[in-house]
Structure formats: C-alpha cells, structure tokens
Design a protein around this motif. Structure first.
Motif, PDB file in Angstrom:
ATOM      1  N   ALA A  58      77.207 -19.592  88.644  1.00 11.84           N
ATOM      2  CA  ALA A  58      78.167 -20.583  88.166  1.00 11.84           C
ATOM      3  C   ALA A  58      77.493 -21.458  87.118  1.00 11.84           C
ATOM      4  CB  ALA A  58      78.656 -21.467  89.320  1.00 11.84           C
ATOM      5  N   VAL A  59      78.301 -22.280  86.470  1.00 12.90           N
ATOM      6  CA  VAL A  59      77.766 -23.372  85.669  1.00 12.90           C
ATOM      7  C   VAL A  59      77.620 -24.567  86.604  1.00 12.90           C
ATOM      8  CG1 VAL A  59      78.141 -24.932  83.730  1.00 12.90           C
ATOM      9  CG2 VAL A  59      78.850 -22.527  83.566  1.00 12.90           C
ATOM     10  N   TYR A  60      76.437 -25.152  86.609  1.00  9.11           N
ATOM     11  CA  TYR A  60      76.134 -26.274  87.491  1.00  9.11           C
ATOM     12  C   TYR A  60      76.134 -27.569  86.678  1.00  9.11           C
ATOM     13  CZ  TYR A  60      74.984 -23.225  91.363  1.00  9.11           C
ATOM     14  OH  TYR A  60      75.067 -22.313  92.395  1.00  9.11           O
ATOM     15  N   TYR A  61      76.828 -28.559  87.218  1.00  6.97           N
ATOM     16  CA  TYR A  61      76.965 -29.849  86.565  1.00  6.97           C
ATOM     17  C   TYR A  61      76.389 -30.952  87.453  1.00  6.97           C
ATOM     18  CZ  TYR A  61      80.522 -27.397  83.816  1.00  6.97           C
ATOM     19  OH  TYR A  61      81.196 -26.507  83.006  1.00  6.97           O
ATOM     20  N   CYS A  62      75.687 -31.880  86.840  1.00  5.01           N
ATOM     21  CA  CYS A  62      75.346 -33.090  87.574  1.00  5.01           C
ATOM     22  C   CYS A  62      76.297 -34.197  87.147  1.00  5.01           C
ATOM     23  CB  CYS A  62      73.897 -33.512  87.357  1.00  5.01           C
ATOM     24  SG  CYS A  62      73.523 -34.174  85.735  1.00  5.01           S
ATOM     25  N   ALA A  63      76.465 -35.161  88.031  1.00  2.00           N
ATOM     26  CA  ALA A  63      77.401 -36.242  87.761  1.00  2.00           C
ATOM     27  C   ALA A  63      76.900 -37.521  88.420  1.00  2.00           C
ATOM     28  CB  ALA A  63      78.790 -35.884  88.282  1.00  2.00           C
ATOM     29  N   SER A  64      77.267 -38.643  87.812  1.00  2.00           N
ATOM     30  CA  SER A  64      76.866 -39.952  88.312  1.00  2.00           C
ATOM     31  C   SER A  64      78.101 -40.736  88.727  1.00  2.00           C
ATOM     32  CB  SER A  64      76.105 -40.705  87.221  1.00  2.00           C
ATOM     33  OG  SER A  64      75.747 -41.991  87.660  1.00  2.00           O
ATOM     34  N   SER A  65      78.052 -41.279  89.923  1.00  2.00           N
ATOM     35  CA  SER A  65      79.201 -42.046  90.396  1.00  2.00           C
ATOM     36  C   SER A  65      79.045 -43.514  90.023  1.00  2.00           C
ATOM     37  CB  SER A  65      79.332 -41.903  91.910  1.00  2.00           C
ATOM     38  OG  SER A  65      78.399 -42.743  92.554  1.00  2.00           O
ATOM     39  N   ASN A  66      80.004 -44.307  90.448  1.00  2.00           N
ATOM     40  CA  ASN A  66      79.967 -45.736  90.157  1.00  2.00           C
ATOM     41  C   ASN A  66      79.563 -46.569  91.363  1.00  2.00           C
ATOM     42  OD1 ASN A  66      80.170 -46.522  87.558  1.00  2.00           O
ATOM     43  ND2 ASN A  66      82.371 -46.887  87.554  1.00  2.00           N
ATOM     44  N   TRP A  67      79.107 -45.919  92.426  1.00  2.00           N
ATOM     45  CA  TRP A  67      78.577 -46.679  93.550  1.00  2.00           C
ATOM     46  C   TRP A  67      77.431 -45.937  94.206  1.00  2.00           C
ATOM     47  CZ3 TRP A  67      84.006 -45.504  93.832  1.00  2.00           C
ATOM     48  CH2 TRP A  67      84.306 -44.365  94.577  1.00  2.00           C
ATOM     49  N   GLY A  68      76.808 -46.572  95.173  1.00  4.70           N
ATOM     50  CA  GLY A  68      75.596 -46.019  95.747  1.00  4.70           C
ATOM     51  C   GLY A  68      75.811 -45.054  96.880  1.00  4.70           C
ATOM     52  N   LEU A  69      76.998 -45.056  97.506  1.00  6.79           N
ATOM     53  CA  LEU A  69      77.252 -44.174  98.634  1.00  6.79           C
ATOM     54  C   LEU A  69      77.612 -42.777  98.133  1.00  6.79           C
ATOM     55  CD1 LEU A  69      79.396 -46.560 100.853  1.00  6.79           C
ATOM     56  CD2 LEU A  69      76.929 -46.168 100.912  1.00  6.79           C
ATOM     57  N   ILE A  70      77.263 -41.769  98.927  1.00  3.50           N
ATOM     58  CA  ILE A  70      77.538 -40.409  98.494  1.00  3.50           C
ATOM     59  C   ILE A  70      79.020 -40.084  98.666  1.00  3.50           C
ATOM     60  CG2 ILE A  70      75.218 -39.560  98.933  1.00  3.50           C
ATOM     61  CD1 ILE A  70      76.213 -38.423 101.572  1.00  3.50           C
ATOM     62  N   THR A  71      79.489 -39.196  97.829  1.00  2.30           N
ATOM     63  CA  THR A  71      80.885 -38.784  97.875  1.00  2.30           C
ATOM     64  C   THR A  71      80.992 -37.353  97.391  1.00  2.30           C
ATOM     65  OG1 THR A  71      83.097 -39.188  96.959  1.00  2.30           O
ATOM     66  CG2 THR A  71      81.230 -39.824  95.593  1.00  2.30           C
ATOM     67  N   ARG A  72      81.936 -36.616  97.963  1.00  2.00           N
ATOM     68  CA  ARG A  72      82.186 -35.240  97.554  1.00  2.00           C
ATOM     69  C   ARG A  72      83.319 -35.149  96.532  1.00  2.00           C
ATOM     70  NH1 ARG A  72      81.731 -30.873 102.397  1.00  2.00           N
ATOM     71  NH2 ARG A  72      79.687 -31.446 103.200  1.00  2.00           N
ATOM     72  N   THR A  73      83.965 -36.261  96.285  1.00  4.84           N
ATOM     73  CA  THR A  73      85.165 -36.249  95.455  1.00  4.84           C
ATOM     74  C   THR A  73      84.805 -36.365  93.981  1.00  4.84           C
ATOM     75  OG1 THR A  73      86.360 -37.328  97.251  1.00  4.84           O
ATOM     76  CG2 THR A  73      87.397 -37.341  95.076  1.00  4.84           C
ATOM     77  N   SER A  74      85.171 -35.367  93.194  1.00  6.23           N
ATOM     78  CA  SER A  74      84.784 -35.359  91.783  1.00  6.23           C
ATOM     79  C   SER A  74      85.389 -36.540  91.031  1.00  6.23           C
ATOM     80  CB  SER A  74      85.204 -34.046  91.124  1.00  6.23           C
ATOM     81  OG  SER A  74      86.608 -33.870  91.182  1.00  6.23           O
ATOM     82  N   GLU A  75      86.534 -37.028  91.472  1.00  6.75           N
ATOM     83  CA  GLU A  75      87.163 -38.171  90.787  1.00  6.75           C
ATOM     84  C   GLU A  75      86.346 -39.452  90.927  1.00  6.75           C
ATOM     85  OE1 GLU A  75      90.148 -35.081  91.293  1.00  6.75           O
ATOM     86  OE2 GLU A  75      88.740 -36.043  92.691  1.00  6.75           O
ATOM     87  N   HIS A  76      85.420 -39.478  91.856  1.00 11.77           N
ATOM     88  CA  HIS A  76      84.572 -40.654  92.044  1.00 11.77           C
ATOM     89  C   HIS A  76      83.369 -40.660  91.113  1.00 11.77           C
ATOM     90  CE1 HIS A  76      86.154 -41.112  96.456  1.00 11.77           C
ATOM     91  NE2 HIS A  76      87.034 -41.482  95.547  1.00 11.77           N
ATOM     92  N   TYR A  77      83.215 -39.595  90.344  1.00  6.45           N
ATOM     93  CA  TYR A  77      82.096 -39.509  89.411  1.00  6.45           C
ATOM     94  C   TYR A  77      82.629 -39.720  88.003  1.00  6.45           C
ATOM     95  CZ  TYR A  77      79.428 -37.599  93.274  1.00  6.45           C
ATOM     96  OH  TYR A  77      78.800 -37.438  94.478  1.00  6.45           O
TER      97      TYR A  77
END
Length: 124
Positions: free
Chosen positions: A92-111
């Motif tokens: 696959a193509v692998y993407y990294c993403a940065s969220s707007n808070w410190g807690l982990i999340t699986r939801t792509s909309e949070h990044y």
C-alpha cells in the motif's frame, strides 16, 4: 507551513522488514498524537497505527498488531513505523498524519496534516 515527509518505503520480499520515517517541519510534533494510515489500490484508506504525544501509548490495527511498532523521537521531530514479517497484503501507500491533540485516535478526520505517502510493496 506544516510539512510531513515520509521515507523508507520500497520493495521487500514477504517476511522482510522496513522502517518508515515521518519527519515534520513547520510544526513541533511533541504535543500531538501521530498516526499511520495506508491505502491499497482500489481500497479505502485504513488506519494502521497511532502513537500519543509522548510515545507512551500506541494503538494498532488488528491486521498489523505484533508485527508493526510505532515510535517517535520528539527531539528529532520524527515518528517511525517499524514493520516486520511483512505480507503481500501490506502492500500500500503509507501515510503519516498529525492530529490536533495529544491523545491517540483511529479516526482519519481527527488528523489535520498529512504526508504525501510512501509506497511499500511486498512480493510473495
């Protein structure tokens, strides 16, 4: 301007290993959780892993649990995804993403910041 740049992708045989890196500029990552997602041809983007701001908490999709490890070096403003025992279905193509808070999340909309992606191809 925030930029995330992934590197470390490539072609590897099944059972092999790769380590992906995601370096950030324009944003200090140490306050934010980071995520890894992937998208295979013809499939939707899916969650792979997430790591909280300090690196003390990680989360993995069931499909990669026990084979992939997320880590981060906040001093280098970089996060990593160590991938072992790779399978053809990890291609696959692998993407990294940065969220707007410190807690982990699986939801792509949070990044809100995403890299351009790096291709990982696992041959059988």
């Amino acid at each position: 301007q925030v930029q995330l740049v992934e590197s470390g992708g490539g072609l590897v045989q099944a059972g092999g290993s790769l380590r992906l890196s995601c370096a950030a500029s324009g944003r200090t990552l140490s306050s934010y959780s980071m995520g890894w997602f992937r998208q295979a041809p013809g499939k939707e983007r899916e969650f792979v892993s997430a790591i909280n701001w300090s690196g003390s908490i990680t989360d993995y999709a069931d499909s990669v649990k026990g084979r992939f490890t997320s880590s981060r070096d906040n001093a280098k403003n970089t996060v990593y995804l160590q991938m072992k025992s790779l399978k053809p279905e990890d291609t696959a193509v692998y993407y990294c993403a940065s969220s707007n808070w410190g807690l982990i999340t699986r939801t792509s909309e949070h990044y809100n910041y995403w890299g351009q992606g790096t291709q990982v191809t696992v041959s059988s």
